[in-house]
Design an enzyme around this catalytic site. Structure first.
Site, PDB file in Angstrom:
ATOM      1  N   ALA A  66       3.566   4.214  -2.463  1.00  0.00           N
ATOM      2  CA  ALA A  66       3.735   5.342  -1.549  1.00  0.00           C
ATOM      3  C   ALA A  66       4.495   4.961  -0.281  1.00  0.00           C
ATOM      4  O   ALA A  66       4.387   3.842   0.234  1.00  0.00           O
ATOM      5  CB  ALA A  66       2.368   5.915  -1.174  1.00  0.00           C
ATOM      6  N   GLY A 116       1.822   3.280  -7.145  1.00  0.00           N
ATOM      7  CA  GLY A 116       2.702   4.218  -7.824  1.00  0.00           C
ATOM      8  C   GLY A 116       3.883   3.560  -8.495  1.00  0.00           C
ATOM      9  O   GLY A 116       4.439   4.105  -9.456  1.00  0.00           O
ATOM     10  N   GLU A 119       2.517   2.465 -11.775  1.00  0.00           N
ATOM     11  CA  GLU A 119       2.307   3.676 -12.569  1.00  0.00           C
ATOM     12  C   GLU A 119       3.627   4.155 -13.182  1.00  0.00           C
ATOM     13  O   GLU A 119       3.645   4.658 -14.310  1.00  0.00           O
ATOM     14  CB  GLU A 119       1.685   4.773 -11.708  1.00  0.00           C
ATOM     15  CG  GLU A 119       0.228   4.501 -11.362  1.00  0.00           C
ATOM     16  CD  GLU A 119      -0.357   5.514 -10.405  1.00  0.00           C
ATOM     17  OE1 GLU A 119      -1.487   5.970 -10.644  1.00  0.00           O
ATOM     18  OE2 GLU A 119       0.315   5.853  -9.410  1.00  0.00           O
ATOM     19  N   GLU A 139      -5.296   0.680  -5.261  1.00  0.00           N
ATOM     20  CA  GLU A 139      -5.630   1.816  -4.392  1.00  0.00           C
ATOM     21  C   GLU A 139      -7.075   1.841  -3.899  1.00  0.00           C
ATOM     22  O   GLU A 139      -7.344   2.317  -2.793  1.00  0.00           O
ATOM     23  CB  GLU A 139      -5.319   3.138  -5.124  1.00  0.00           C
ATOM     24  CG  GLU A 139      -3.847   3.486  -5.198  1.00  0.00           C
ATOM     25  CD  GLU A 139      -3.138   2.873  -6.397  1.00  0.00           C
ATOM     26  OE1 GLU A 139      -2.022   3.301  -6.713  1.00  0.00           O
ATOM     27  OE2 GLU A 139      -3.714   1.956  -7.033  1.00  0.00           O
TER      28      GLU A 139
END
Length: 259
Positions: A66, A116, A119, A139
């Site tokens: 992020a 992310g 991911e 996270e």
């Protein structure tokens, strides 16, 4: 042919579409970055001259997750929960679109792929990491969860026990360990990574696109209870009996030629 838009570069050669993440310094997942990558994927989808999508970075990291400035704004805003929901939903939609591509997708992880960023790699069919890279979903150490599909894709990939270890422990591992645990399919020293990725991508790109797409469809069925993947195998096997490229390759194989 080379096209360029802000934060991304795409080139297509030898049936391989190479999409380079190029947003200094860490390819952070800002709203603009997510929208830009979505548009670039749409441009690539519209082409018919590629079989393999090679996703890579020209930064020291693959993708670090992020954008912290935007994260602070959302966190401090009165409507922060709604903004965060919309942001994470946009990531989920983008990664689901990449996962659903009928072509083969391959992530080259030369540096850190965290949160992310990891991911994004998990949404690809294949992952090739530098031995020195760091991969993980950390996270929970911030009181958050891997909401961009991480809890789902990692659990499907390696099972609940190992996903528990990595997600609940906020554990990051190097590329060698990631290969041993099944997070990536290959790990090579960073100095060898680019050449090895091209070798693997080129080998896949030389295979029949219809068979690649059909194999992906059948394997996707295995993850959906009641989908009937065995039935998909039967029907697709029947269809390939009349496929021109399949018939040519099988005839050459039976005749003793190298396919």
């Amino acid at each position: 042919m080379l096209t360029e838009i802000t934060m991304f570069r795409t080139s297509v050669a030898g049936q391989i579409a190479t999409l380079t993440l190029s947003s200094p310094p860490v390819n952070a997942l800002s709203d603009a970055w997510i929208s830009g990558l979505s548009r670039e994927i749409a441009r690539i989808e519209a082409r018919d001259d590629w079989k393999v999508l090679h996703l890579r970075s020209d930064q020291k990291v693959f993708c670090a997750g992020a954008d912290l400035k935007e994260m602070r704004v959302r966190f401090e805003a009165a409507d922060g929960p709604d903004r965060t929901y919309a942001y994470v939903a946009s990531i989920q939609r983008l990664y689901a679109r990449i996962e659903a591509l009928p072509q083969v997708t391959l992530a080259e992880i030369g540096g850190a792929a965290l949160g992310g960023g990891f991911e994004l790699a998990l949404a690809c069919d294949l992952r090739i990491a530098a031995a020195e890279a760091k991969l993980g979903l950390p996270e929970v150490q911030l009181g958050l969860i891997p909401g961009g599909g991480g809890t789902q894709r990692l659990t499907r990939l390696v099972g609940r026990g190992l996903a528990n270890r990595l997600i609940l422990g906020a554990e990051a591992v190097d590329g060698v360990t990631a290969e041993r645990l099944g997070l990536v399919q290959w790990a090579f020293p960073r100095a060898e990574l680019a050449d090895r990725v091209i070798e693997i991508a080129s080998r896949i790109a030389a295979l029949p696109s219809a068979a690649l797409a059909a194999a992906e469809r059948c394997m996707a069925s295995a993850a959906v209870p009641g989908r009937g993947g065995y039935g998909d195998e039967l029907e697709l096997t029947r269809e390939f009996q009349t496929d021109a490229e399949t018939r040519q390759r099988v005839s050459a194989f039976i005749a003793g030629a190298r396919v």
